[in-house]
Scaffold this motif. Structure first.
Motif, PDB file in Angstrom:
ATOM      1  N   LYS A 110       1.771  13.037   5.427  1.00 21.88           N
ATOM      2  CA  LYS A 110       1.927  13.681   4.134  1.00 21.88           C
ATOM      3  C   LYS A 110       2.403  12.682   3.087  1.00 21.88           C
ATOM      4  O   LYS A 110       3.384  11.983   3.282  1.00 21.88           O
ATOM      5  CB  LYS A 110       2.927  14.820   4.252  1.00 21.88           C
ATOM      6  N   GLY A 111       1.663  12.598   1.994  1.00 20.95           N
ATOM      7  CA  GLY A 111       2.044  11.730   0.898  1.00 20.95           C
ATOM      8  C   GLY A 111       1.517  10.311   1.012  1.00 20.95           C
ATOM      9  O   GLY A 111       1.690   9.519   0.108  1.00 20.95           O
ATOM     10  N   MET A 112       0.878   9.984   2.117  1.00 17.07           N
ATOM     11  CA  MET A 112       0.365   8.631   2.284  1.00 17.07           C
ATOM     12  C   MET A 112      -1.133   8.625   2.011  1.00 17.07           C
ATOM     13  O   MET A 112      -1.840   9.510   2.465  1.00 17.07           O
ATOM     14  CB  MET A 112       0.653   8.115   3.696  1.00 17.07           C
ATOM     15  N   LYS A 113      -1.592   7.621   1.294  1.00 18.33           N
ATOM     16  CA  LYS A 113      -3.003   7.521   0.973  1.00 18.33           C
ATOM     17  C   LYS A 113      -3.755   6.938   2.160  1.00 18.33           C
ATOM     18  O   LYS A 113      -3.276   6.034   2.820  1.00 18.33           O
ATOM     19  CB  LYS A 113      -3.185   6.615  -0.247  1.00 18.33           C
ATOM     20  N   LYS A 114      -4.937   7.468   2.413  1.00 22.43           N
ATOM     21  CA  LYS A 114      -5.763   6.986   3.513  1.00 22.43           C
ATOM     22  C   LYS A 114      -6.887   6.156   2.917  1.00 22.43           C
ATOM     23  O   LYS A 114      -7.634   6.629   2.063  1.00 22.43           O
ATOM     24  CB  LYS A 114      -6.316   8.175   4.292  1.00 22.43           C
ATOM     25  N   TYR A 115      -6.987   4.913   3.365  1.00 24.16           N
ATOM     26  CA  TYR A 115      -7.989   3.999   2.834  1.00 24.16           C
ATOM     27  C   TYR A 115      -9.215   3.970   3.731  1.00 24.16           C
ATOM     28  O   TYR A 115      -9.098   4.109   4.943  1.00 24.16           O
ATOM     29  CB  TYR A 115      -7.393   2.594   2.712  1.00 24.16           C
ATOM     30  N   PRO A 116     -10.395   3.774   3.134  1.00 22.65           N
ATOM     31  CA  PRO A 116     -11.616   3.696   3.954  1.00 22.65           C
ATOM     32  C   PRO A 116     -11.563   2.510   4.911  1.00 22.65           C
ATOM     33  O   PRO A 116     -10.903   1.500   4.657  1.00 22.65           O
ATOM     34  CB  PRO A 116     -12.734   3.495   2.940  1.00 22.65           C
ATOM     35  N   LEU A 117     -12.294   2.640   5.991  1.00 19.32           N
ATOM     36  CA  LEU A 117     -12.283   1.629   7.038  1.00 19.32           C
ATOM     37  C   LEU A 117     -12.804   0.289   6.525  1.00 19.32           C
ATOM     38  O   LEU A 117     -12.277  -0.762   6.880  1.00 19.32           O
ATOM     39  CB  LEU A 117     -13.115   2.106   8.227  1.00 19.32           C
ATOM     40  N   TRP A 118     -13.807   0.324   5.637  1.00 21.66           N
ATOM     41  CA  TRP A 118     -14.376  -0.941   5.166  1.00 21.66           C
ATOM     42  C   TRP A 118     -13.370  -1.737   4.341  1.00 21.66           C
ATOM     43  O   TRP A 118     -13.359  -2.967   4.396  1.00 21.66           O
ATOM     44  CB  TRP A 118     -15.672  -0.713   4.384  1.00 21.66           C
ATOM     45  N   ILE A 119     -12.492  -1.060   3.614  1.00 24.24           N
ATOM     46  CA  ILE A 119     -11.464  -1.775   2.849  1.00 24.24           C
ATOM     47  C   ILE A 119     -10.466  -2.411   3.808  1.00 24.24           C
ATOM     48  O   ILE A 119     -10.073  -3.569   3.644  1.00 24.24           O
ATOM     49  CB  ILE A 119     -10.741  -0.831   1.860  1.00 24.24           C
ATOM     50  N   ARG A 120     -10.065  -1.655   4.820  1.00 25.53           N
ATOM     51  CA  ARG A 120      -9.111  -2.188   5.798  1.00 25.53           C
ATOM     52  C   ARG A 120      -9.677  -3.424   6.479  1.00 25.53           C
ATOM     53  O   ARG A 120      -8.992  -4.437   6.618  1.00 25.53           O
ATOM     54  CB  ARG A 120      -8.786  -1.126   6.839  1.00 25.53           C
ATOM     55  N   GLU A 121     -10.952  -3.337   6.904  1.00 26.54           N
ATOM     56  CA  GLU A 121     -11.577  -4.473   7.589  1.00 26.54           C
ATOM     57  C   GLU A 121     -11.643  -5.693   6.676  1.00 26.54           C
ATOM     58  O   GLU A 121     -11.365  -6.811   7.097  1.00 26.54           O
ATOM     59  CB  GLU A 121     -12.989  -4.101   8.046  1.00 26.54           C
ATOM     60  N   GLU A 122     -12.007  -5.460   5.420  1.00 32.39           N
ATOM     61  CA  GLU A 122     -12.130  -6.569   4.477  1.00 32.39           C
ATOM     62  C   GLU A 122     -10.789  -7.241   4.217  1.00 32.39           C
ATOM     63  O   GLU A 122     -10.682  -8.473   4.225  1.00 32.39           O
ATOM     64  CB  GLU A 122     -12.729  -6.053   3.154  1.00 32.39           C
ATOM     65  N   VAL A 123      -9.752  -6.435   3.993  1.00 29.35           N
ATOM     66  CA  VAL A 123      -8.421  -6.989   3.718  1.00 29.35           C
ATOM     67  C   VAL A 123      -7.918  -7.786   4.917  1.00 29.35           C
ATOM     68  O   VAL A 123      -7.433  -8.916   4.770  1.00 29.35           O
ATOM     69  CB  VAL A 123      -7.433  -5.858   3.339  1.00 29.35           C
ATOM     70  N   VAL A 124      -8.060  -7.216   6.119  1.00 28.88           N
ATOM     71  CA  VAL A 124      -7.576  -7.906   7.323  1.00 28.88           C
ATOM     72  C   VAL A 124      -8.341  -9.206   7.541  1.00 28.88           C
ATOM     73  O   VAL A 124      -7.747 -10.247   7.854  1.00 28.88           O
ATOM     74  CB  VAL A 124      -7.685  -6.979   8.559  1.00 28.88           C
ATOM     75  N   SER A 125      -9.662  -9.180   7.339  1.00 31.18           N
ATOM     76  CA  SER A 125     -10.445 -10.404   7.554  1.00 31.18           C
ATOM     77  C   SER A 125     -10.085 -11.477   6.520  1.00 31.18           C
ATOM     78  O   SER A 125     -10.026 -12.667   6.849  1.00 31.18           O
ATOM     79  CB  SER A 125     -11.936 -10.104   7.510  1.00 31.18           C
ATOM     80  N   ARG A 126      -9.812 -11.064   5.276  1.00 32.92           N
ATOM     81  CA  ARG A 126      -9.441 -12.049   4.252  1.00 32.92           C
ATOM     82  C   ARG A 126      -8.063 -12.652   4.535  1.00 32.92           C
ATOM     83  O   ARG A 126      -7.841 -13.832   4.280  1.00 32.92           O
ATOM     84  CB  ARG A 126      -9.487 -11.409   2.865  1.00 32.92           C
ATOM     85  N   ILE A 127      -7.144 -11.847   5.076  1.00 34.61           N
ATOM     86  CA  ILE A 127      -5.827 -12.380   5.430  1.00 34.61           C
ATOM     87  C   ILE A 127      -5.957 -13.353   6.587  1.00 34.61           C
ATOM     88  O   ILE A 127      -5.335 -14.415   6.597  1.00 34.61           O
ATOM     89  CB  ILE A 127      -4.850 -11.235   5.770  1.00 34.61           C
ATOM     90  N   GLN A 128      -6.794 -13.008   7.567  1.00 34.14           N
ATOM     91  CA  GLN A 128      -7.003 -13.900   8.696  1.00 34.14           C
ATOM     92  C   GLN A 128      -7.705 -15.187   8.265  1.00 34.14           C
ATOM     93  O   GLN A 128      -7.572 -16.211   8.919  1.00 34.14           O
ATOM     94  CB  GLN A 128      -7.805 -13.190   9.792  1.00 34.14           C
ATOM     95  N   ALA A 129      -8.435 -15.128   7.145  1.00 36.31           N
ATOM     96  CA  ALA A 129      -9.090 -16.313   6.608  1.00 36.31           C
ATOM     97  C   ALA A 129      -8.114 -17.203   5.838  1.00 36.31           C
ATOM     98  O   ALA A 129      -8.462 -18.323   5.459  1.00 36.31           O
ATOM     99  CB  ALA A 129     -10.255 -15.920   5.709  1.00 36.31           C
ATOM    100  N   GLY A 130      -6.904 -16.688   5.547  1.00 37.35           N
ATOM    101  CA  GLY A 130      -5.901 -17.534   4.917  1.00 37.35           C
ATOM    102  C   GLY A 130      -5.385 -17.051   3.581  1.00 37.35           C
ATOM    103  O   GLY A 130      -4.522 -17.691   2.985  1.00 37.35           O
ATOM    104  N   GLU A 131      -5.875 -15.946   3.050  1.00 32.76           N
ATOM    105  CA  GLU A 131      -5.381 -15.448   1.761  1.00 32.76           C
ATOM    106  C   GLU A 131      -4.029 -14.766   1.962  1.00 32.76           C
ATOM    107  O   GLU A 131      -3.699 -14.307   3.052  1.00 32.76           O
ATOM    108  CB  GLU A 131      -6.389 -14.471   1.148  1.00 32.76           C
ATOM    109  N   SER A 132      -3.263 -14.663   0.876  1.00 30.63           N
ATOM    110  CA  SER A 132      -1.914 -14.097   0.998  1.00 30.63           C
ATOM    111  C   SER A 132      -1.941 -12.576   0.894  1.00 30.63           C
ATOM    112  O   SER A 132      -2.785 -11.986   0.218  1.00 30.63           O
ATOM    113  CB  SER A 132      -1.000 -14.652  -0.098  1.00 30.63           C
TER     114      SER A 132
END
Length: 90
Positions: free
Chosen positions: A5-27
C-alpha cells in the motif's frame, strides 16, 4: 517490495534497464534522478532477482489419483448418508 500500500509498482522493463545500467557502471543517484525512482527502490532491485516470481502450477493428477479420490468421496458420502438415516434426519 513494490506492490504494498502506497508504493509505486514499476514496469519490469524499467527495472531491467536500471539494473543493467548500474551493473554497467552508472551511479544509482544519477539513475534515481533520471527515472524519478527512489534510491531505496533501486537498492532493493539490486538485491532481488529482476524477474518476478512465477506462480507454480500443481502437477497434473493421474487417472489413478482421480479414481482413488472419487472412490474416497463416494465412501464418505455413503457414511454421511448412513449417519443421517440413523439420526432420522433426511
Amino acid at each position: 517490495m513494490s506492490g504494498k500500500k502506497g508504493m509505486k509498482k514499476y514496469p519490469l522493463w524499467i527495472r531491467e534497464e536500471v539494473v543493467s545500467r548500474i551493473q554497467a557502471g552508472e551511479s544509482q543517484c544519477a539513475l534515481s534522478r533520471e527515472y524519478k525512482i527512489s534510491r531505496w527502490a533501486i537498492h532493493c532491485w539490486l538485491k532481488e532477482p529482476v524477474f518476478p516470481k512465477a506462480r507454480g502450477r500443481k502437477p497434473a493428477k493421474t487417472l489413478a489419483e482421480y479414481k482413488y479420490e472419487n472412490k474416497r468421496l463416494k465412501m464418505e458420502n455413503g457414511l454421511l448418508r448412513d449417519f443421517l438415516r440413523s439420526t432420522e434426519r433426511k
